[in-house]
Design a protein around this motif. Structure first.
Motif, PDB file in Angstrom:
ATOM      1  N   LEU A 547       0.794  -1.219   0.000  1.00 37.53           N
ATOM      2  CA  LEU A 547       0.000   0.000   0.000  1.00 37.53           C
ATOM      3  C   LEU A 547       0.833   1.278   0.000  1.00 37.53           C
ATOM      4  CD1 LEU A 547      -2.695  -1.020   2.629  1.00 37.53           C
ATOM      5  CD2 LEU A 547      -3.109  -0.643   0.189  1.00 37.53           C
ATOM      6  N   PHE A 587      -8.244  -4.155   2.635  1.00 35.11           N
ATOM      7  CA  PHE A 587      -6.993  -4.425   1.913  1.00 35.11           C
ATOM      8  C   PHE A 587      -7.132  -5.611   0.969  1.00 35.11           C
ATOM      9  CE2 PHE A 587      -3.249  -7.210   1.780  1.00 35.11           C
ATOM     10  CZ  PHE A 587      -2.427  -6.419   0.976  1.00 35.11           C
ATOM     11  N   THR A 625       2.744  -1.870  -7.661  1.00 36.17           N
ATOM     12  CA  THR A 625       2.335  -0.605  -7.035  1.00 36.17           C
ATOM     13  C   THR A 625       3.505   0.347  -6.871  1.00 36.17           C
ATOM     14  OG1 THR A 625       2.596  -1.534  -4.795  1.00 36.17           O
ATOM     15  CG2 THR A 625       0.401  -1.681  -5.805  1.00 36.17           C
TER      16      THR A 625
END
Length: 792
Positions: A547, A587, A625
């Protein structure tokens, strides 16, 4: 009317009484006397409060014959289904819907390999005598006692269990390890159809020439996608155990509270009812072991006594290659191999189908191995894809290996036993009361030509699929009595001091790193209490790591204060998957949605779905990411180039929409325990009526994917059924091995309505450990029934 009602009541009572009598006759016998043929002396079997048999015999063969008998009375249906799955015989009892699964396993060659192996089986070796006595015990039970309920429901006619059945089940277990079936087609598709830039997230060396000399057509790619889909479907729908991962560590006496080594192990296996393990305490002159047994295997895969203990994890070395063969344009029965055209071998087999005509198979084999396209029947494409599998190519005396490991009280004996494990690859983590600890990555590792990357489909014509030999066992990753005082195995990439590379489909390093961070703390003295806490840890650094690069983009995507508060919960989240965690639910939904929004358009639905079943996705997503310039962020066919921020925003909105649809508008109702549940599925439990009778659960489940308490689920949309997890949590302090802890996730018995069918299920989810009675005093104190087996 009164007479009618009375008659009806009597009929109902009679039916109920008949059903009770019928089911009672199916139950295991745990008290009384029975006579068995071939026993040399009486055998005593005492059953404890969990139904675990404690077997005492005067002769080793009697011990294994008794084990076979009691194992069968608890697990005969499991044995039957496992051998049928491994040998491609499920359609005979379950119907035409299982023909595809049967065809797959016939194509793999497990049945043919086992039959050939059985023809040269040495029944006079110690391990051979043990297996024959054990199988005789199973067959004596089957011949003398009522058939299991499931046999009656399916119309299964009992037939003797054989050496070939045991070897076939070993093949199924090896196949369940083989991630290549589900990974290599996906990675090859990315390389060939998308290119080098798209491979970067998988951290693989790229060979721009692709599959040299063999051009795969659209139909061939469809084959590969279908093989990957069939591979995981055959495992997913079976309701039978499948090995997935594991944790194990051994701590030297210098680092424990007791001053003796401590062994911890929790193999991660697909949950099912009955569970994979059958606990049994065996005693004969010169031998004693508290072990965990698999169906149709007399020797324990895990075990301990007062002198030593061991556990296993998956090595996860790549022992499977998929190989594209070049076909002779003038003769489709020939392929190019080592400079010449060679004939494909053919064999025919017949699949019996319940309620329908048999299905005839024509199965091919190249010099590299079975042609796996044949699993698709008439739908197969034009390019033969061969399977090279170490399990089919090695002598693999795995029964002898574990027979010796059951008796390995020294480093030398344990190492020698581990060396006999050739396929599938296993990490053996071992300790003894004398103070030694050891780890051996046990497998026969092939030599490959320089530069060959077995993560992709290989070219069968150019020599890159050839195996010039094998690495010596001494070159394998291994360690004995390291100075740091502990050994850890958790499915990550192992390092070999010999310097050899070991290609494989390894798990994320996060789980192993988290365990290592605790074990490396020299201020801690390890005992059963803090070892339990470590096994039950539901945290992971993976979520925060994935994240971190996109938190600002998530903040920008939040539509209002309520959504911004949810983003801040993710930002503050420590990665712990407690039952009450909202962040864990958010999540896991976001993880799936990011993968779908970024990758599904490039891969297509079939290959994207296959990617969800691979371990390479876990490692790819944090790299994705972290790379705002990755080509995956751009949508295929779009007139403009999408950014990471756009895809993250789309994933965020889709995640919230899905969670609201599943659990309501109030995020307070999105707790992890509501979204993440465990149901132990029986092989017949896919039928709604039988599901209520035979399945166990659901239970709210803590933990999750790739954390120490690895109650894992597939990457996908909520809700998340737990697929696999700790099949036992064992702790053995060799200062007091008589007080070892363990247990299994459901119950000892696979017999429906037996008291031990599901009596451990709630305790396992509540993180409770069970005592494993080893001393005579404890066994006597906890005996709930005694079965005496007498010579006939």
């Amino acid at each position: 009317m009164k007479r009618t009602l009375t008659a009806l009541a009597l009929l109902v009572a009679a039916a109920a009484g008949g059903l009770t009598w019928y089911l009672h006759g199916k139950q295991p016998l745990r008290d009384g006397e029975l006579r068995l043929s071939a026993l040399q002396a009486p055998v005593t079997v005492r059953f404890d409060e969990r139904g675990v048999p404690h077997i005492r015999a005067e002769h080793e063969a009697d011990m294994y014959r008794a084990l076979g008998y009691v194992h069968a009375q608890d697990r005969l249906f499991q044995m039957e289904m496992l051998r049928r799955l491994a040998r491609g015989e499920l359609a005979e009892v379950l119907g035409a819907q299982l023909v595809d699964t049967d065809r797959l396993f016939r194509t793999l060659g497990i049945r043919a390999h086992a039959d050939e192996y059985a023809s040269r089986f040495d029944g006079d070796s110690p391990a051979g005598r043990a297996l024959l006595a054990y199988l005789d015990g199973i067959n004596q039970y089957q011949a003398s006692r009522p058939r299991p309920l499931e046999f009656d429901l399916l119309g299964i006619a009992p037939r003797p269990f054989t050496v070939a059945d045991t070897l076939s089940v070993a093949g199924y277990m090896a196949y369940s390890f083989a991630a290549a079936f589900r990974t290599e087609p996906v990675l090859s598709h990315v390389r060939e159809r998308l290119g080098a830039d798209y491979l970067k997230v998988f951290d693989l060396d790229w060979r721009p020439q692709g599959v040299v000399g063999t051009s795969l057509a659209a139909g061939d790619w469809q084959d590969l996608a279908a093989i990957a889909r069939l591979s995981h479907a055959a495992l997913e729908g079976s309701g039978l155990p499948q090995f997935e991962g594991s944790n194990a560590w051994a701590v030297a006496g210098s680092r424990t509270a007791s001053g003796k080594p401590l062994l911890a192990g929790d193999p991660h296996i697909r949950f099912a009812v009955p569970a994979v393990w059958y606990e049994a305490h065996l005693q004969a002159p010169g031998f004693e072991l508290y072990g965990y047994h698999q169906a149709l295997n007399p020797v324990a895969s895990l075990g301990h006594n007062r002198d030593f203990a061991w556990s296993l994890t998956m090595f996860q070395n790549d022992d499977v290659d998929l190989i594209a063969e070049r076909v002779n344009p003038d003769n489709p029965e020939q392929v190019w191999y080592q400079g010449r055209w060679v004939e494909l071998e053919r064999r025919t087999e017949s699949i019996a189908v319940k309620g329908a005509a048999p299905v005839e198979l024509s199965l091919r084999r190249s010099p590299h191995g079975p042609i796996v396209n044949d699993a698709l029947g008439q739908a197969a494409g034009s390019t033969p894809i061969a399977l090279w599998w170490a399990f089919l190519e090695t002598a693999n005396p795995i029964l002898d290996a574990f027979y010796q490991l059951n008796r390995a009280d020294s480093l030398d004996k344990a190492r020698a036993a581990a060396e006999l494990i050739e396929a599938p690859g296993l990490n053996v983590v071992w300790a003894n009361a004398a103070g030694d600890i050891g780890w051996w990555a046990a497998a026969k590792l092939p030599l490959r030509p320089a530069g060959v990357n077995p993560s992709f489909i290989l070219d069968g014509a150019g020599g890159e699929a050839d195996k010039p030999g094998w690495q010596p066992f001494a070159a394998n990753p291994q360690e004995e009595n390291p100075a740091r005082g502990y050994i850890l195995s958790a499915n990550y990439q192992p390092l070999a001091t010999s310097g050899i590379e070991v290609p494989g489909y390894y798990n994320l390093a996060d789980r192993g790193q988290r365990l290592d961070r605790h074990l490396s703390d020299a201020t801690v003295k390890w005992d059963s209490a803090n070892s339990q806490a470590l096994q039950l840890d539901t945290g992971s650094g993976y979520g925060p790591r994935l994240l971190a690069p996109i938190l600002d983009e998530l903040r920008a995507a939040a539509a209002d204060e309520r959504e911004r508060a949810l983003v801040e919960q993710l930002a503050a989240w420590d990665g712990d998957h407690r039952l009450d965690s909202l962040a864990a639910t958010l999540f896991n939904q976001l993880t799936y949605q990011l993968a779908r929004e970024a990758m599904a358009d490039e891969l297509g639905e079939t290959f994207f779905d296959s990617l969800l079943y691979t371990r390479v996705l876990d490692s790819a997503l944090p790299r994705l990411t972290a790379d705002a310039d990755s080509p995956w962020w751009n949508r295929q066919g779009s007139e403009t180039r999408e950014s990471r921020a756009q895809i993250v925003a789309d994933a965020w909105r889709a995640s919230l929409e899905h969670l609201r649809d599943q659990f309501g508008d109030d995020p307070g109702d999105w707790a992890w325990g509501r979204a993440h549940t465990l149901t132990h599925g029986h092989p017949l439990g896919q039928q709604p009526l039988l599901a209520r009778l035979l399945n166990v659960g659901p239970f709210a489940a803590p933990g999750g994917h790739e954390m120490p308490n690895n109650l894992s689920h597939k990457v996908g949309p909520a809700p998340w059924p737990v697929v696999y997890g700790p099949s036992t949590r064992r702790l053995v302090d060799l200062a007091d091995a008589e007080r070892a802890l363990g247990g299994i996730p459901v119950g000892q018995s696979g017999v429906p309505f037996d008291a031990h069918y599901d009596d451990q299920a709630a305790a396992h989810l509540a993180d409770q450990y069970q005592p494993q009675h080893l001393s005579e005093t404890d066994v006597a104190a906890h005996s709930r029934g005694t079965l005496r087996l007498l010579p006939r």
